[in-house]
Enzyme design. Sequence first.
Site, PDB file in Angstrom:
ATOM      1  N   GLU A   1      15.753   5.895 -54.140  1.00  0.00           N
ATOM      2  CA  GLU A   1      17.021   6.840 -54.593  1.00  0.00           C
ATOM      3  C   GLU A   1      16.494   8.102 -56.237  1.00  0.00           C
ATOM      4  OE1 GLU A   1      18.703   9.410 -56.206  1.00  0.00           O
ATOM      5  OE2 GLU A   1      20.507   7.445 -57.369  1.00  0.00           O
TER       6      GLU A   1
ATOM      7  N   CYS B   1      20.387  13.110 -61.191  1.00  0.00           N
ATOM      8  CA  CYS B   1      19.281  13.407 -59.548  1.00  0.00           C
ATOM      9  C   CYS B   1      19.860  14.593 -58.973  1.00  0.00           C
ATOM     10  CB  CYS B   1      18.963  12.741 -59.346  1.00  0.00           C
ATOM     11  SG  CYS B   1      20.182  10.962 -58.980  1.00  0.00           S
TER      12      CYS B   1
ATOM     13  N   GLU C   1      12.081  19.890 -59.914  1.00  0.00           N
ATOM     14  CA  GLU C   1      13.463  19.591 -61.337  1.00  0.00           C
ATOM     15  C   GLU C   1      12.928  19.227 -62.436  1.00  0.00           C
ATOM     16  OE1 GLU C   1      13.939  14.889 -59.990  1.00  0.00           O
ATOM     17  OE2 GLU C   1      16.497  15.226 -60.117  1.00  0.00           O
TER      18      GLU C   1
ATOM     19  N   LYS D   1      14.017  -4.241 -63.967  1.00  0.00           N
ATOM     20  CA  LYS D   1      13.196  -3.508 -64.891  1.00  0.00           C
ATOM     21  C   LYS D   1      13.913  -2.412 -64.984  1.00  0.00           C
ATOM     22  CE  LYS D   1      10.182  -0.822 -65.497  1.00  0.00           C
ATOM     23  NZ  LYS D   1      10.366   0.256 -66.393  1.00  0.00           N
TER      24      LYS D   1
END
Lengths: 299, 480
Positions: free
Chosen positions: B257, B291, B388, B183
């Site tokens: 991850e 990331c 983040e 997906k």
Amino acid sequence: MSDETGAPAGAPTARVEVRKTYKLFIGGAFPRSESGRTYEVVAADGRFLANAAKGSRKDGRDAVLAARKAQPTWSAATAYNRGQVLYRVAEVMEGRREQFVADIVDAEGVSSSDAALQVDAAIDRWVWYAGWTDKIAQVLGSANPVAGPYFNFSLPEPSGVVAAVAPQESSLLGLVSVIAPIVASANTVVVIASSARPLPAITLTEVLGTSDVPGGTVNVLTGEAGEIMPWLASHADVNALDLTGINDSALAVSLERDAAGTVKRVRRPSPDADWFASPGLSRLRAFVETKTVWHPLGV
Amino acid sequence: MPFEYAPAPESRSVVDIASSYGLFINGDFVDASSGITFKTVNPATEEVLADISEAGAADVDRAVAAARAAYENVWGPMSGRDRAKYLFRIARLVQERSRELAVLETLDNGKPIRESRDVDLPLVAAHFFYHAGWADKLEHAGYGAHPRPIGVAAQVIPWNFPLLMLAWKIAPALACGNTVVLKPAETTPLTALAFADICRQADLPPGVVNIITGAGDTGRLLVEHPDVDKVAFTGSTHVGKAIQRALAGTDTRLSLELGGKAANVIFDDAPLDQAVEGVVNGIFFNQGHVCCAGSRLLLQESIAEEVVDSLKRRLGTLRLGDPLDKNTDIGAINSAGQLARIVDLVDSGDAEGADRWSAPCELPDRGYWFPPTIFTGVTQAHRIAREEIFGPVLSVLTFRTPDEAVEKANNTPYGLSAGIWTEKGSRILWMAERLRAGVVWANTFNRFDPASPFGGYKESGFGREGGIQGLGAYLSGEDH
């Protein structure tokens, strides 16, 4: 007629043994449970063996603290040094062979010869893992041929502090098979011994305490995994869980859920493991991280 | 006299976007059973690109069943040699269609064409090429003499590198003999749907790759599907934790991850011009939607002022605007939602007392944009130093000693990547050993390669993608 001790004729000649107090093993010391609690440990035939310490959540936290404190020292030691320390454990175990055999006969109700096979296998397993410390990086690491002017390599490093549950049935061989790979891969560990058969584990702590293993590298708790583990599974200073000895699947599910709170690495339960089988690499791989380093080439 | 750049737009004519897309299941495009659709837009213009189908429970069932059948009947039993040839075909088809795919990626994602063309697409092809070669050599990879595939893999990927993340997921899974249901992110589905056409051109057996579209609900249905053997997720730490929680007690294998908050550490002996280029690439590459972005800059105190000045000068030359223009350095923020999150965190930086500086560039009227921004005077307690941001925002902190640098760099629940800049070799290795991060770039940053394992420590996830280590995420066997 009397012998030189003055004992009357016909009296029993067996000596009254000096029994041992069984305690926890935290940070290289042997404390009682801070809770002051004990539980009765009986032999396979129902005979009273000992009152073992019933570890509490506070003992669990103390053990994590000790394991965290020991982590930098243990992981910074050279692989050669770690190998020698672990080999030393096997040497000292060999010297206590008879005691381990007797412990296992009591705990598991097996014959002396069966118990001896387990002890031999447990000692040999320590030796096997001791030899791995300076090979893991070469087998699990790599130099990587990237498409560019860079030197690039990958090395395995320890995950950190592992909270483990030893197998409930195999009181020594199972325990050793769980903790040896964890410390061989440079992690430190808090392990909860078999609840009903904790005495071989405590004898092992006496070996660990006298064989150059830095205090806090291996910490052994006795008591109920169901009581202590939930606190370790949600403890932010624990990096990984080894649930090998959890037989209660509902407990395993809840521990795994708690572990997700800080993305812990989890090795799931393996209740039917054959501890005599060759272990392979799987437990050495379980609690290592791969670190990859890049550097440009050039003049 | 300042240089003016003439517009240099890449042509859109190489792409052919349909007005609507179905789900790619068992080798065919089918409509979602619910008939619900959503729109994917070009974040640089807010132009609607296509209607996309939202897969529901019945569609997920169908896709997983197709993958299961393909696994049992075709792909699982197929020799590694033949699997390899399919993957080589895919690698070549990606190369052949890379211009089209790069333009499509830029349209749907907002990233500069220079990056999709020169970074994403070459890496996509390389990833398939690298893993193709593994397919018939797995017994030599160190996972035992008879490594086996796991089965059906459910893979959920983010929007920052849509096609590259697809390659990172699909290439190793297929090489190891698994089949997949993938997906893509709801804001960037187009290149994954184009990849379905590449599967068709490669004559990949139906059901080996299935692509379903939708948002978080579709992803949840997929990863929690009982007939899935393996879940691989790249995305936020928040969602990663939810997936790990949901899979507790199952036999489903998992690799994650997740997020990062990388420190880029510059020592006073570093080659400063190179370091500044590296810092710019580290945080402003892909609008900071990375990331492993170097979002915390740790400067040794004695050079802090000089580096910040130099950074500001360099950022003043970055060109923000039309992502299809070949001169553009900074493209569009991927979505309105992401822009709102960046603005919220930047506001917190102001409120908490850090000093903000943004590059003086004009933002287009339409679309989602944020200028390259630096915060100085940042402490470790500030949200902009802990959370983040996933945007073009850099937080600058300082340190005096190497020990303090290590301490600060590791002071985060994340552990995905880190950077070191110094001329001293022994210090590089000393630092690299102590940084708790899966990838350490020394005197470089943001380099990727299919042969180089990628993945995090701590709350940045577990498992690796790429390299011999990455195969472990898709194999089972005695030595796994």
